[in-house]
Scaffold this motif. Structure first.
Motif, PDB file in Angstrom:
ATOM      1  N   LYS A  98      75.001  83.362  20.287  1.00  0.00           N
ATOM      2  CA  LYS A  98      74.651  83.673  21.689  1.00  0.00           C
ATOM      3  C   LYS A  98      75.854  84.230  22.446  1.00  0.00           C
ATOM      4  O   LYS A  98      76.093  83.891  23.609  1.00  0.00           O
ATOM      5  CB  LYS A  98      74.092  82.431  22.380  1.00  0.00           C
ATOM      6  CG  LYS A  98      72.893  81.812  21.645  1.00  0.00           C
ATOM      7  CD  LYS A  98      72.316  80.639  22.403  1.00  0.00           C
ATOM      8  CE  LYS A  98      71.187  79.990  21.602  1.00  0.00           C
ATOM      9  NZ  LYS A  98      70.569  78.845  22.308  1.00  0.00           N
ATOM     10  N   ALA A  99      76.602  85.099  21.742  1.00  0.00           N
ATOM     11  CA  ALA A  99      77.801  85.675  22.354  1.00  0.00           C
ATOM     12  C   ALA A  99      77.472  86.663  23.461  1.00  0.00           C
ATOM     13  O   ALA A  99      78.378  87.103  24.177  1.00  0.00           O
ATOM     14  CB  ALA A  99      78.643  86.359  21.269  1.00  0.00           C
ATOM     15  N   ASP A 100      76.194  87.021  23.613  1.00  0.00           N
ATOM     16  CA  ASP A 100      75.820  87.912  24.704  1.00  0.00           C
ATOM     17  C   ASP A 100      75.766  87.185  26.044  1.00  0.00           C
ATOM     18  O   ASP A 100      75.683  87.816  27.098  1.00  0.00           O
ATOM     19  CB  ASP A 100      74.464  88.554  24.408  1.00  0.00           C
ATOM     20  CG  ASP A 100      73.372  87.514  24.185  1.00  0.00           C
ATOM     21  OD1 ASP A 100      73.646  86.515  23.486  1.00  0.00           O
ATOM     22  OD2 ASP A 100      72.253  87.686  24.707  1.00  0.00           O
ATOM     23  N   LYS A 101      75.838  85.860  26.009  1.00  0.00           N
ATOM     24  CA  LYS A 101      75.832  85.064  27.238  1.00  0.00           C
ATOM     25  C   LYS A 101      77.269  84.707  27.629  1.00  0.00           C
ATOM     26  O   LYS A 101      78.205  84.891  26.849  1.00  0.00           O
ATOM     27  CB  LYS A 101      75.009  83.795  27.042  1.00  0.00           C
ATOM     28  CG  LYS A 101      73.541  84.057  26.715  1.00  0.00           C
ATOM     29  CD  LYS A 101      72.766  82.754  26.585  1.00  0.00           C
ATOM     30  CE  LYS A 101      71.291  83.016  26.286  1.00  0.00           C
ATOM     31  NZ  LYS A 101      70.517  81.747  26.170  1.00  0.00           N
ATOM     32  N   SER A 150      77.975  79.377  21.879  1.00  0.00           N
ATOM     33  CA  SER A 150      79.191  79.567  22.678  1.00  0.00           C
ATOM     34  C   SER A 150      78.922  79.459  24.176  1.00  0.00           C
ATOM     35  O   SER A 150      79.860  79.362  24.973  1.00  0.00           O
ATOM     36  CB  SER A 150      79.817  80.928  22.358  1.00  0.00           C
ATOM     37  OG  SER A 150      78.911  81.976  22.672  1.00  0.00           O
ATOM     38  N   SER A 151      77.641  79.439  24.585  1.00  0.00           N
ATOM     39  CA  SER A 151      77.306  79.308  26.008  1.00  0.00           C
ATOM     40  C   SER A 151      76.907  77.891  26.379  1.00  0.00           C
ATOM     41  O   SER A 151      76.548  77.622  27.522  1.00  0.00           O
ATOM     42  CB  SER A 151      76.165  80.274  26.364  1.00  0.00           C
ATOM     43  OG  SER A 151      74.965  79.897  25.700  1.00  0.00           O
ATOM     44  N   ASP A 152      76.950  76.982  25.416  1.00  0.00           N
ATOM     45  CA  ASP A 152      76.586  75.580  25.638  1.00  0.00           C
ATOM     46  C   ASP A 152      77.811  74.718  25.397  1.00  0.00           C
ATOM     47  O   ASP A 152      78.325  74.646  24.274  1.00  0.00           O
ATOM     48  CB  ASP A 152      75.447  75.184  24.700  1.00  0.00           C
ATOM     49  CG  ASP A 152      74.987  73.742  24.896  1.00  0.00           C
ATOM     50  OD1 ASP A 152      75.584  73.022  25.723  1.00  0.00           O
ATOM     51  OD2 ASP A 152      74.043  73.329  24.191  1.00  0.00           O
ATOM     52  N   ALA A 153      78.313  74.040  26.426  1.00  0.00           N
ATOM     53  CA  ALA A 153      79.554  73.275  26.325  1.00  0.00           C
ATOM     54  C   ALA A 153      79.460  72.108  25.353  1.00  0.00           C
ATOM     55  O   ALA A 153      80.492  71.620  24.869  1.00  0.00           O
ATOM     56  CB  ALA A 153      79.957  72.760  27.719  1.00  0.00           C
ATOM     57  N   GLU A 154      78.245  71.648  25.054  1.00  0.00           N
ATOM     58  CA  GLU A 154      78.091  70.482  24.178  1.00  0.00           C
ATOM     59  C   GLU A 154      77.812  70.865  22.722  1.00  0.00           C
ATOM     60  O   GLU A 154      77.647  69.981  21.885  1.00  0.00           O
ATOM     61  CB  GLU A 154      76.934  69.610  24.695  1.00  0.00           C
ATOM     62  CG  GLU A 154      77.047  69.192  26.141  1.00  0.00           C
ATOM     63  CD  GLU A 154      78.272  68.337  26.401  1.00  0.00           C
ATOM     64  OE1 GLU A 154      78.721  67.650  25.457  1.00  0.00           O
ATOM     65  OE2 GLU A 154      78.794  68.359  27.530  1.00  0.00           O
ATOM     66  N   SER A 155      77.768  72.121  22.408  1.00  0.00           N
ATOM     67  CA  SER A 155      77.286  72.555  21.093  1.00  0.00           C
ATOM     68  C   SER A 155      78.314  72.364  19.980  1.00  0.00           C
ATOM     69  O   SER A 155      77.984  71.898  18.894  1.00  0.00           O
ATOM     70  CB  SER A 155      76.853  74.026  21.155  1.00  0.00           C
ATOM     71  OG  SER A 155      76.274  74.427  19.938  1.00  0.00           O
ATOM     72  N   PHE A 156      79.577  72.710  20.227  1.00  0.00           N
ATOM     73  CA  PHE A 156      80.577  72.714  19.154  1.00  0.00           C
ATOM     74  C   PHE A 156      80.936  71.314  18.678  1.00  0.00           C
ATOM     75  O   PHE A 156      81.300  71.128  17.516  1.00  0.00           O
ATOM     76  CB  PHE A 156      81.841  73.444  19.611  1.00  0.00           C
ATOM     77  CG  PHE A 156      82.878  73.559  18.535  1.00  0.00           C
ATOM     78  CD1 PHE A 156      82.753  74.489  17.520  1.00  0.00           C
ATOM     79  CD2 PHE A 156      83.982  72.702  18.525  1.00  0.00           C
ATOM     80  CE1 PHE A 156      83.711  74.583  16.509  1.00  0.00           C
ATOM     81  CE2 PHE A 156      84.941  72.790  17.522  1.00  0.00           C
ATOM     82  CZ  PHE A 156      84.807  73.735  16.519  1.00  0.00           C
ATOM     83  N   SER A 157      80.831  70.318  19.549  1.00  0.00           N
ATOM     84  CA  SER A 157      81.275  68.970  19.195  1.00  0.00           C
ATOM     85  C   SER A 157      80.533  68.394  17.998  1.00  0.00           C
ATOM     86  O   SER A 157      81.021  67.481  17.319  1.00  0.00           O
ATOM     87  CB  SER A 157      81.097  68.040  20.401  1.00  0.00           C
ATOM     88  OG  SER A 157      79.729  67.991  20.796  1.00  0.00           O
ATOM     89  N   HIS A 158      79.385  68.926  17.696  1.00  0.00           N
ATOM     90  CA  HIS A 158      78.613  68.450  16.544  1.00  0.00           C
ATOM     91  C   HIS A 158      79.338  68.745  15.226  1.00  0.00           C
ATOM     92  O   HIS A 158      79.237  67.968  14.267  1.00  0.00           O
ATOM     93  CB  HIS A 158      77.231  69.119  16.547  1.00  0.00           C
ATOM     94  CG  HIS A 158      76.376  68.770  15.360  1.00  0.00           C
ATOM     95  ND1 HIS A 158      75.680  67.593  15.262  1.00  0.00           N
ATOM     96  CD2 HIS A 158      76.113  69.463  14.202  1.00  0.00           C
ATOM     97  CE1 HIS A 158      75.029  67.560  14.114  1.00  0.00           C
ATOM     98  NE2 HIS A 158      75.265  68.680  13.459  1.00  0.00           N
ATOM     99  N   ILE A 159      80.074  69.844  15.175  1.00  0.00           N
ATOM    100  CA  ILE A 159      80.688  70.284  13.916  1.00  0.00           C
ATOM    101  C   ILE A 159      81.819  69.358  13.480  1.00  0.00           C
ATOM    102  O   ILE A 159      81.845  68.917  12.317  1.00  0.00           O
ATOM    103  CB  ILE A 159      81.150  71.746  14.040  1.00  0.00           C
ATOM    104  CG1 ILE A 159      79.927  72.657  14.230  1.00  0.00           C
ATOM    105  CG2 ILE A 159      81.953  72.171  12.816  1.00  0.00           C
ATOM    106  CD1 ILE A 159      80.268  74.113  14.492  1.00  0.00           C
ATOM    107  N   PRO A 160      82.813  69.008  14.344  1.00  0.00           N
ATOM    108  CA  PRO A 160      83.844  68.061  13.899  1.00  0.00           C
ATOM    109  C   PRO A 160      83.272  66.715  13.461  1.00  0.00           C
ATOM    110  O   PRO A 160      83.753  66.115  12.493  1.00  0.00           O
ATOM    111  CB  PRO A 160      84.734  67.916  15.138  1.00  0.00           C
ATOM    112  CG  PRO A 160      84.533  69.165  15.912  1.00  0.00           C
ATOM    113  CD  PRO A 160      83.101  69.534  15.699  1.00  0.00           C
TER     114      PRO A 160
END
Length: 625
Positions: free
Chosen positions: A526-529, A496-506
């Motif tokens: 990484k919700a603590d970040k 959740s702290s990396d803007a490029e991370s979620f795009s891998h899932i779709p």
């Protein structure tokens, strides 16, 4: 040969007699039918002789004078070798009645032993007299034993020692009979061994005689604790030296050894059919067996199996299962502070092995002695009793996925999917109760890795959960339908702290649309970040809303509450109806899940309001003072 029919013929008889068949009812070893074929050494019958030699299972080579004795080494034994036959030979000195001045011991020492030392094919030797019917029955019994209980695989007569394969088998048997693993067979363990192998009790006199014979050989072989492992091997060596190798074979066959001193394939791989869509788990008897193994080998009672204790435990096996080594055992399961496998980790590891490879589990149950683990000395049980088969699980059609019935399993597997550097490996380490060590350099996971642990659900139910990170093999595994059939739930993870991370899932779901057939959870790691906006067309919350699924769960391995995620994963695996992809319409999440999420949010809001009220009250109190 005529004497073998209880007839001694004084008149001249034909060169060869008709064959004789001894039926099993005569008490032959192993209830085998024995056919005795007479042959002639005349040159014109050499073809027929060679034919019968090649068909034989054992050769009875008879001599009666100096000339025929010399031909044993000069003609017969080389002739057998020239025919490339590899069968035992029983050497017989006949017509002992013609030379009574020479003792049998002298004949054995001066005539037979030198030939036996030169030709390893000679299994045994005996002195007979057809006229006096001396040792006639015995000589044919030796022939039968040479086939049913061969000495060659057990004993090397040239060096007077048991062969390595025989020693290895006997050491494994010793291990299985040494129930307390103290390195000695106590009197009680010896009686258990006697009853299992020979079906009769061991008397005090027989036990004393065995110990006395071993002590005469070497006092160190027997102590107050019992007979040592070298003593057990030496005892069987004494049996071989005295020609009682059938006793050794009886022991070996009781423990499922073949004539080649390997374990029977039917013992290592018994018939165990698993229906499609079913899985395999340990039965209560299987759990009890592995618990007992752990407690027995945890010699220092520190709650963990050290490398030396593991080495001792796996001594009767080929070693650690290859699947364990490939998965980095013991780092893939629960360990204590010293790095030793705990009982929880030990049971979880075997639960995983039964789930992923029941054939491996059956083989190791056999190696480790599950069949003889019952207290009753006369009762054996198949290794299949240690396993149980779950009810078949059928993937519901898309229209009724939300009404999918609960899963009747205690072992579940989840695939953890996500982009590199999203925190998957750290999540698996936390699952094993090990803090994720921060590293200055990122090292991606290349090989598939599975962490296994038990999860306790509300109400006390225990579930073994497998969290699998696929590494560089992600594409091949997701394209393999048989691999997906074993998976219970997908865990889509992103940073959740990396803007490029979620795009891998779709992109992953678009490439493998059949993933929608599996229940799934979305997890923001990484919700603590600091949370950042994801560089994709749709943000994670909106994306899951469009799928009719629960919003991403925000967790951090630095938070103690991360354990609740594993409980949630197990709950979804058992009751997956609420976590299937429902559709692309917004606001179509399951009401039960929506209600629970609303409750969690409401409770959180109440907590925030209460905290704000306390802060205002304190400030007002300060002003009044």
């Amino acid at each position: 040969m005529a004497a073998g029919m209880d007839v001694f013929v004084t008149t001249k008889i034909q060169p060869t007699l008709p064959q004789i068949t001894i039926p099993p009812s005569i008490g032959t070893p192993e209830n085998a039918t024995t056919t005795i074929v007479d042959t002639s050494a005349l040159p014109h019958q050499r073809t027929e002789l060679n034919k019968e030699i090649r068909k034989s299972n054992v050769i009875l080579l008879v001599y009666s004078d100096h000339y025929s004795y010399e031909r044993v080494a000069l003609f017969w034994m080389p002739h057998f070798r020239s025919l490339a036959v590899n069968v035992p030979v029983v050497l017989c000195a006949n017509k002992s009645d013609l030379n009574k001045a020479v003792s049998t011991d002298q004949v054995v020492e001066e005539e037979m032993l030198p030939v036996m030392a030169e030709f390893k094919e000679i299994d045994s030797c005996i002195r007979t007299s057809a006229r006096e019917h001396h040792n006639i029955n015995e000589v044919f019994f030796l022939c039968q034993k040479a086939v049913t209980d061969p000495i060659a695989p057990l004993f090397d007569s040239k060096i007077s020692a048991l062969k390595p394969a025989c020693v290895s088998a006997l050491q494994r048997i010793f291990y299985l009979c040494d129930k307390d693993q103290d390195g000695y067979l106590s009197d009680e363990e010896l009686r258990h061994f006697q009853s299992k192998c020979f079906g009769k009790p061991l008397s005090h006199l027989d036990l004393a005689a065995i110990k006395s014979a071993l002590q005469n050989y070497s006092p160190e072989l027997v102590t107050e604790q019992g007979i040592s492992r070298p003593g057990f091997v030496q005892l069987n060596k004494l049996f071989a030296e005295k020609g009682r190798h059938e006793t050794i074979w009886l022991v070996l066959r009781t423990f499922h050894y073949t004539d080649s001193l390997s374990l029977h394939s039917s013992f290592l791989s018994p018939k165990f059919d698993v229906p499609p869509n079913s899985s395999v788990e340990l039965s209560p008897a299987g759990y009890r067996f592995f618990v007992d193994l752990f407690l027995t080998h945890d010699q220092d009672n520190d709650g963990g199996l050290s490398p030396s204790e593991l080495s001792t435990l796996f001594a009767p096996t080929p070693g650690l299962p290859s699947q364990w080594l490939e998965n980095g055992f013991p780092s893939c399961t629960v360990r204590n502070d010293a790095g030793y496998v705990t009982l929880q980790g030990w049971l979880a590891q075997w639960s995983m092995t039964a789930f992923t490879s029941h054939k491996t589990t059956l083989a190791y149950l056999a190696y480790l002695g599950f069949d003889s683990s019952l207290p009753s000395s006369s009762t054996l049980r198949p290794s299949t009793d240690a396993l149980t088969i779950t009810k078949p699980r059928k993937r519901p059609p898309r229209s009724s996925r939300r009404r999918a019935p609960p899963v009747c399993r205690t072992v579940l597997e989840a695939f953890v999917l996500g982009a590199s550097h999203s925190g998957k490996s750290s999540l698996l380490s936390t699952f094993l109760s090990r803090p994720a060590a921060p590293s200055p350099t990122y090292s991606p996971s290349l090989q598939p890795y599975t962490a296994v642990n038990t999860v306790e659900l509300p109400g006390g139910k225990q579930v073994t959960l497998l969290l699998s990170e696929l590494g560089d093999h992600e594409s091949s595994i997701l394209a393999n339908q048989s691999a997906l059939d074993k998976c219970d739930i997908l865990l889509y993870a992103y940073d959740s702290s990396d803007a490029e991370s979620f795009s891998h899932i779709p992109l992953l779901r678009e490439k493998y649309p059949h993933l929608d057939e599996l229940p799934a959870l979305f997890v923001a790691l990484k919700a603590d970040k600091d949370r950042v906006k994801q560089n994709c067309e749709v943000q994670p919350e909106e994306y899951t809303d469009q799928l009719g699924m629960q919003k991403p769960l925000h967790v951090s391995v630095a938070w103690g509450s991360v354990q609740e995620l594993f409980v949630r994963v197990a709950e979804v695996g058992l009751d997956p109806g609420s976590t299937f992809v429902r559709g692309e319409g917004k606001g179509q999440r399951d009401e039960g899940v929506e209600g629970r999420m609303g409750l969690w949010i409401a409770v959180g809001a109440v907590g925030v309001v209460a905290a704000a009220f306390v802060g205002i009250w304190r400030r007002m109190s300060g002003r009044m003072e």
